[in-house]
Design a protein around this motif. Sequence first.
Motif, PDB file in Angstrom:
ATOM      1  N   UNK A 548      28.534  35.030  29.891  1.00  0.00           N
ATOM      2  CA  UNK A 548      27.621  33.894  29.879  1.00  0.00           C
ATOM      3  C   UNK A 548      28.320  32.525  29.897  1.00  0.00           C
ATOM      4  N   UNK A 549      29.272  32.317  28.999  1.00  0.00           N
ATOM      5  CA  UNK A 549      29.807  30.963  28.848  1.00  0.00           C
ATOM      6  C   UNK A 549      30.638  30.504  30.042  1.00  0.00           C
ATOM      7  N   UNK A 550      31.569  31.354  30.504  1.00  0.00           N
ATOM      8  CA  UNK A 550      32.406  30.948  31.643  1.00  0.00           C
ATOM      9  C   UNK A 550      31.561  30.750  32.907  1.00  0.00           C
ATOM     10  N   UNK A 551      30.648  31.686  33.252  1.00  0.00           N
ATOM     11  CA  UNK A 551      29.812  31.441  34.435  1.00  0.00           C
ATOM     12  C   UNK A 551      29.003  30.147  34.323  1.00  0.00           C
ATOM     13  N   UNK A 552      28.473  29.863  33.124  1.00  0.00           N
ATOM     14  CA  UNK A 552      27.644  28.667  32.954  1.00  0.00           C
ATOM     15  C   UNK A 552      28.481  27.395  33.036  1.00  0.00           C
ATOM     16  N   UNK A 553      29.666  27.402  32.441  1.00  0.00           N
ATOM     17  CA  UNK A 553      30.487  26.170  32.366  1.00  0.00           C
ATOM     18  C   UNK A 553      31.309  25.951  33.634  1.00  0.00           C
ATOM     19  N   UNK A 554      31.875  27.040  34.207  1.00  0.00           N
ATOM     20  CA  UNK A 554      32.816  26.883  35.317  1.00  0.00           C
ATOM     21  C   UNK A 554      32.295  27.432  36.646  1.00  0.00           C
ATOM     22  N   UNK A 555      31.122  28.070  36.619  1.00  0.00           N
ATOM     23  CA  UNK A 555      30.557  28.598  37.866  1.00  0.00           C
ATOM     24  C   UNK A 555      31.308  29.784  38.437  1.00  0.00           C
ATOM     25  N   UNK A 556      32.050  30.497  37.591  1.00  0.00           N
ATOM     26  CA  UNK A 556      32.831  31.641  38.065  1.00  0.00           C
ATOM     27  C   UNK A 556      32.014  32.921  37.933  1.00  0.00           C
ATOM     28  N   UNK A 557      32.220  33.847  38.869  1.00  0.00           N
ATOM     29  CA  UNK A 557      31.540  35.131  38.826  1.00  0.00           C
ATOM     30  C   UNK A 557      32.210  36.013  37.769  1.00  0.00           C
ATOM     31  N   UNK A 558      31.445  36.569  36.820  1.00  0.00           N
ATOM     32  CA  UNK A 558      32.082  37.299  35.707  1.00  0.00           C
ATOM     33  C   UNK A 558      32.789  38.578  36.128  1.00  0.00           C
ATOM     34  N   UNK A 559      32.377  39.176  37.263  1.00  0.00           N
ATOM     35  CA  UNK A 559      33.060  40.399  37.706  1.00  0.00           C
ATOM     36  C   UNK A 559      34.203  40.083  38.661  1.00  0.00           C
ATOM     37  N   UNK A 560      33.958  39.217  39.623  1.00  0.00           N
ATOM     38  CA  UNK A 560      34.958  38.956  40.649  1.00  0.00           C
ATOM     39  C   UNK A 560      36.074  38.031  40.164  1.00  0.00           C
ATOM     40  N   UNK A 561      35.719  37.027  39.349  1.00  0.00           N
ATOM     41  CA  UNK A 561      36.659  35.949  39.032  1.00  0.00           C
ATOM     42  C   UNK A 561      37.269  36.014  37.640  1.00  0.00           C
ATOM     43  N   UNK A 562      36.658  36.771  36.740  1.00  0.00           N
ATOM     44  CA  UNK A 562      37.104  36.774  35.343  1.00  0.00           C
ATOM     45  C   UNK A 562      37.680  38.144  34.994  1.00  0.00           C
ATOM     46  N   UNK A 563      38.861  38.151  34.392  1.00  0.00           N
ATOM     47  CA  UNK A 563      39.494  39.399  33.979  1.00  0.00           C
ATOM     48  C   UNK A 563      39.839  39.338  32.499  1.00  0.00           C
ATOM     49  N   UNK A 564      39.371  40.330  31.745  1.00  0.00           N
ATOM     50  CA  UNK A 564      39.761  40.449  30.341  1.00  0.00           C
ATOM     51  C   UNK A 564      41.050  41.257  30.278  1.00  0.00           C
ATOM     52  N   UNK A 565      42.043  40.733  29.573  1.00  0.00           N
ATOM     53  CA  UNK A 565      43.336  41.396  29.418  1.00  0.00           C
ATOM     54  C   UNK A 565      43.600  41.606  27.935  1.00  0.00           C
ATOM     55  N   UNK A 566      43.630  42.873  27.534  1.00  0.00           N
ATOM     56  CA  UNK A 566      43.789  43.216  26.125  1.00  0.00           C
ATOM     57  C   UNK A 566      45.176  43.795  25.873  1.00  0.00           C
ATOM     58  N   UNK A 567      45.738  43.564  24.685  1.00  0.00           N
ATOM     59  CA  UNK A 567      47.049  44.153  24.385  1.00  0.00           C
ATOM     60  C   UNK A 567      47.038  45.677  24.385  1.00  0.00           C
TER      61      UNK A 567
END
Length: 743
Positions: A548-567
Amino acid sequence: MSPVTNAPDAAGLRELEAVLERITYANEETGYTIARVATDRTGPDLLTVVGPLLGAQIGESLRLTGLWTTHPKYGRQFEVRSYTTVLPATVQGIRRYLGSGLIKGIGPVMADRMVGHFGTDILRVIEEEPARLVEVYGLGPKRSKRIGAAWEEQKAIKEVMVFLQGHDVSTSLAVRIYKKYGDESIAVVRKEPYRLAADVWGIGFKTADTIARAIGIPHDSPERIKAGLQYTLSQAADNGHCYLPEPNLVTEATKILEVPRELVGPCLADAVAAEEVVRERVPVAGGEVPAVYLLPFHRAERSLAGGLLDLLHAKEDRLPGFRDVDWDKALAWLRGRTGTELAPEQEEAVRLALTSRVAVLTGGPGCGKSFTVRSVVELAAARKAKIVLVAPTGRAAKRLAELTGHEAATVHRLLQLQPGGDAAYDRDDPLDADLVVVDETSMVDVILANKLVKAIPRGAHLLLVGDVDQLPSVGAGEVLRDLLAADAIPRVRLTKIFRQAQKSGIVVNAHRINTGKSPHVQGFPDFFLFPCEDTEPTAELTVDIVARRIPRRFGLDPRRDVQVLAPMHRGPAGAGTLNTLLQEALTPHRDDRAERRYGGRVFRVGDKVTQLRNNYDKGAAGIFNGTVGVVTGLSLEERTLTVRTDEDENVDYDFAELDELAHAYAMTIHRSQGSEYPAVVIPLTTSSWMMLRRNLLYTAVTRAKRLVVLTGSRRALAAAVRTAGAGRRHTSLTHRLQAPAPP
């Protein structure tokens, strides 16, 4: 169907027959499952069953063995101890069974037609008279024959499964065993169980050992000990080591095998004599150690060192024009072409790449590696050189192509690797190239590096580019670090951060982290920290930021543009849990859309997924570990799932192959190597304490192009920054590169 309610046996267990209607939770690591089933007794209401149900498919009729219990919150439920599948007996059960996608060629619509025509006799018809299926509207002879064959295969797999379930082998592995050995499956399992660990992907020594123990192979048999030694070495390779010192190997194997130490030495000697492993003395700080290698890593390390020295000292030169070039004129031409002047370090790197047959370029973000590479390519192209650009991943290859304006490929595609790992190009049939540039070399392991170097023709120039401070390769070896430690290999390290890059929080903080300083989490428009000290709320916060927050603030697609990287993969804020939460947020269940459960995962159209193994039989030229894509199609009737990869290729997976895929909304930092993403979100919690390392965090931050968001514990962040990376891997490439030049 009527539930079996006979008196309990001696252990107090009862039996229950039911149709599996829905799986509400499944843990792929433990097998624990919560499911809803239908029985005649419960009518339209569903009953909750809990226990080890991995492998059971929606629509299957199950005979469950277990106990009735009462949960304080959820009420009466059946606790499963074991289960077997049974054929359904009612029209409704048969329709659900056939329409569930279990039999290739039959979907829900066709199942309705088949049951409507034959009634409860349909299962007998499929088994005994499959030719009669043409009586059903829409089923021709070809499709009927295929359904009959699929039914026979399912029967054969079920027989293997029944045998293996007695030895705690999951359904998915039973399918793989059957695919590998066919009718010989049970014979191989009974007579040569340790073959499974070598032949069948997904079966390691521990599973093979469990089967071997069940069929009576002695705990201290030489066969078991030699298999355990191989397993110990392969585990070391999975942890990045090319070899283990013999004392370490014997100690580790003794622990794993739980046998006296004196039994291991003779078995190791036998394995060396039979050339199953290689023992060689190699130099280390302060002396030498007896090193024990698995054959592929010993061959690759020796061959890679010899190949690099051969290239470096070749008398031929496929870029002869740069030996006597007027560098002032060449660099002035380049400046006019690009509009930018090279810094002295970059100029040194350009000259080195074009005059030395082998060169290494390293440096952190913002230090100009990319522009240096572009400059090398521009000058080589101006001389009509044949340029080959290559990177370990599809994303990195795309980035390299965009940077230089020249086509780039992954190493696997460039070499056209074949089933078994053989390459179409090698010393006898090399690439047609004058200059080969390899980007993201830090993630190239010793096996792949050897295959690539063997394919480069004598006289060609090889430029290896990468950030040595990132995590080393997932595979064995640390090639880039070993090359930089070898005095024989020319290199340039870029250290100056360019002024424009100093405005980037990503660049500034990456360098701060790399030197053991805490990142600045305020004052930059591209770097943020959302603190949260507790682990589970951190996971929820991470999902909210991505969905929700990144798409709303930066207009990025949560699947295509955002990657969660966990240790880590495991844990309440690990990649596994986050994938489940992110899938529910981004690709939730819908009654009108098909989905397929496999083990603890459920796949839906729109899911972001990643390949878990090299599979040379898929796609145009194989699909390789780490390839990322999106699920674009799912057919219950054809039992296939289609993925559009990040290399723009559509790849079909049979349902039996879905253990090759995992969700990729979140992934471990190790799996992200070589890739770049517009935005990266990094959850840091104290539950990942053992994995929190400086180079791990540095690698995660440097994967981002536009935005980094840290979530979680300030204490965990501080631990990651102050903790230096793990110790060096056991490799001997640097030593082998000190050999004298060939005549």
